[in-house]
Design an enzyme around this catalytic site. Sequence first.
Site, PDB file in Angstrom:
ATOM      1  N   ASN A  65       0.999  -1.274  -0.077  1.00  7.95           N
ATOM      2  CA  ASN A  65      -0.057   0.115   0.038  1.00  7.95           C
ATOM      3  C   ASN A  65       0.863   1.258   0.094  1.00  7.95           C
ATOM      4  O   ASN A  65       2.006   1.262   0.403  1.00  7.95           O
ATOM      5  CB  ASN A  65      -0.651   0.039   1.191  1.00  7.95           C
ATOM      6  CG  ASN A  65      -1.932   0.950   1.153  1.00  7.95           C
ATOM      7  OD1 ASN A  65      -1.853   2.054   1.380  1.00  7.95           O
ATOM      8  ND2 ASN A  65      -3.143   0.491   0.910  1.00  7.95           N
ATOM      9  N   ALA A  66       0.420   2.365  -0.728  1.00  9.48           N
ATOM     10  CA  ALA A  66       1.076   3.614  -0.550  1.00  9.48           C
ATOM     11  C   ALA A  66       1.499   4.087   0.769  1.00  9.48           C
ATOM     12  O   ALA A  66       2.368   4.381   1.106  1.00  9.48           O
ATOM     13  CB  ALA A  66       0.401   4.561  -1.452  1.00  9.48           C
ATOM     14  N   TYR A  68       2.858   2.562   3.557  1.00 14.24           N
ATOM     15  CA  TYR A  68       3.525   1.322   3.531  1.00 14.24           C
ATOM     16  C   TYR A  68       3.180   0.472   4.859  1.00 14.24           C
ATOM     17  O   TYR A  68       2.844  -0.809   4.428  1.00 14.24           O
ATOM     18  CB  TYR A  68       5.034   1.776   3.852  1.00 14.24           C
ATOM     19  CG  TYR A  68       5.876   2.293   2.742  1.00 14.24           C
ATOM     20  CD1 TYR A  68       4.913   2.597   1.464  1.00 14.24           C
ATOM     21  CD2 TYR A  68       6.983   2.709   2.762  1.00 14.24           C
ATOM     22  CE1 TYR A  68       5.790   3.009   0.597  1.00 14.24           C
ATOM     23  CE2 TYR A  68       7.726   3.346   1.778  1.00 14.24           C
ATOM     24  CZ  TYR A  68       7.026   3.348   0.376  1.00 14.24           C
ATOM     25  OH  TYR A  68       7.760   4.168  -0.744  1.00 14.24           O
ATOM     26  N   GLU A  75       2.301 -14.264   3.895  1.00 13.53           N
ATOM     27  CA  GLU A  75       1.525 -15.259   4.756  1.00 13.53           C
ATOM     28  C   GLU A  75       0.244 -14.964   5.468  1.00 13.53           C
ATOM     29  O   GLU A  75      -0.362 -15.812   5.727  1.00 13.53           O
ATOM     30  CB  GLU A  75       2.840 -15.561   5.896  1.00 13.53           C
ATOM     31  CG  GLU A  75       4.118 -16.092   5.394  1.00 13.53           C
ATOM     32  CD  GLU A  75       5.266 -15.015   4.885  1.00 13.53           C
ATOM     33  OE1 GLU A  75       4.735 -13.725   4.478  1.00 13.53           O
ATOM     34  OE2 GLU A  75       6.516 -15.326   5.214  1.00 13.53           O
ATOM     35  N   CYS A 115       4.172 -12.124  11.140  1.00 11.22           N
ATOM     36  CA  CYS A 115       3.692 -13.521  10.485  1.00 11.22           C
ATOM     37  C   CYS A 115       3.998 -14.678  11.278  1.00 11.22           C
ATOM     38  O   CYS A 115       3.185 -15.564  11.592  1.00 11.22           O
ATOM     39  CB  CYS A 115       4.297 -13.743   9.183  1.00 11.22           C
ATOM     40  SG  CYS A 115       3.664 -12.687   7.746  1.00 11.22           S
TER      41      CYS A 115
HETATM   42  N1  THU Z   1       7.005  -9.881   3.055  1.00  9.20           N
HETATM   43  C1  THU Z   1       6.229 -11.078   2.922  1.00  9.20           C
HETATM   44  O1  THU Z   1       5.267 -10.935   2.451  1.00  9.20           O
HETATM   45  N2  THU Z   1       6.572 -12.219   3.663  1.00  9.20           N
HETATM   46  C2  THU Z   1       7.762 -12.132   4.436  1.00  9.20           C
HETATM   47  O2  THU Z   1       8.005 -13.378   5.192  1.00  9.20           O
HETATM   48  C3  THU Z   1       8.733 -11.001   4.444  1.00  9.20           C
HETATM   49  C4  THU Z   1       8.288  -9.883   3.923  1.00  9.20           C
HETATM   50  C5  THU Z   1       6.893  -8.677   2.201  1.00  9.20           C
HETATM   51  C6  THU Z   1       6.292  -7.602   2.806  1.00  9.20           C
HETATM   52  C7  THU Z   1       6.704  -6.486   1.784  1.00  9.20           C
HETATM   53  O3  THU Z   1       5.743  -6.201   0.914  1.00  9.20           O
HETATM   54  C8  THU Z   1       7.953  -6.997   1.109  1.00  9.20           C
HETATM   55  O4  THU Z   1       7.876  -8.395   1.302  1.00  9.20           O
HETATM   56  C9  THU Z   1       8.916  -6.406   1.541  1.00  9.20           C
HETATM   57  O5  THU Z   1       9.275  -6.398   2.905  1.00  9.20           O
END
Ligand code: THU
Length: 161
Positions: A65-66, A68, A75, A115
């Site tokens: 999202n813009a 952040y 996950e 997560c």
């Molecule tokens: N991100 C995930 O989707 N899962 C993870 O386990 C680590 C980070 C995403 C969040 C963000 O959109 C991008 O990766 C960079 O952090």
Amino acid sequence: MQPQQLSISYTAYESREQLDAADAALLQRAIDATNDAYAPYSHFRVGAAALLENGEVVLGSNQENASYPVGLCAERVLLSAVSSVYPNVPIKTMAITYRSESGKSNRPISPCGVCRQTLVEYENRLKQPIRLILGGMDGKIWIIPQAGSLLPFGFSGEDLL
Ligand code: THU
């Protein structure tokens, strides 16, 4: 005073080729899910695939999202999708991978702290461990038998009693 030690068990594979067919297929679904990521800010596409107890496979990907902090990791998108579409069906295995548009993608991804907390809540709720397959586009793969082992000393509903 008694010093204590914690250890976790996991299996490391040199490459995807060493996985059994079912795990390789689930990881491939996670790789496919990176195409659905919305990651215009980080250019870091994460894909996740959950194999459920009923045999269904559900996919998730990160949605940024813009503003952040509003963005969601793959996950948690996946866990919310599973519990909305198949409520109370345990997750046997979740494969997670990523594709970075600016760097290498050859180290296994490891779920962020938020997560991990969400995965543990799901394990506790369904009373079943979630096995994790962690990979990248190539390189090593780690298989962790229980997501909760990545969050020692975690906070849970029991602490609220
Ligand atoms: N991100 C995930 O989707 N899962 C993870 O386990 C680590 C980070 C995403 C969040 C963000 O959109 C991008 O990766 C960079 O952090």
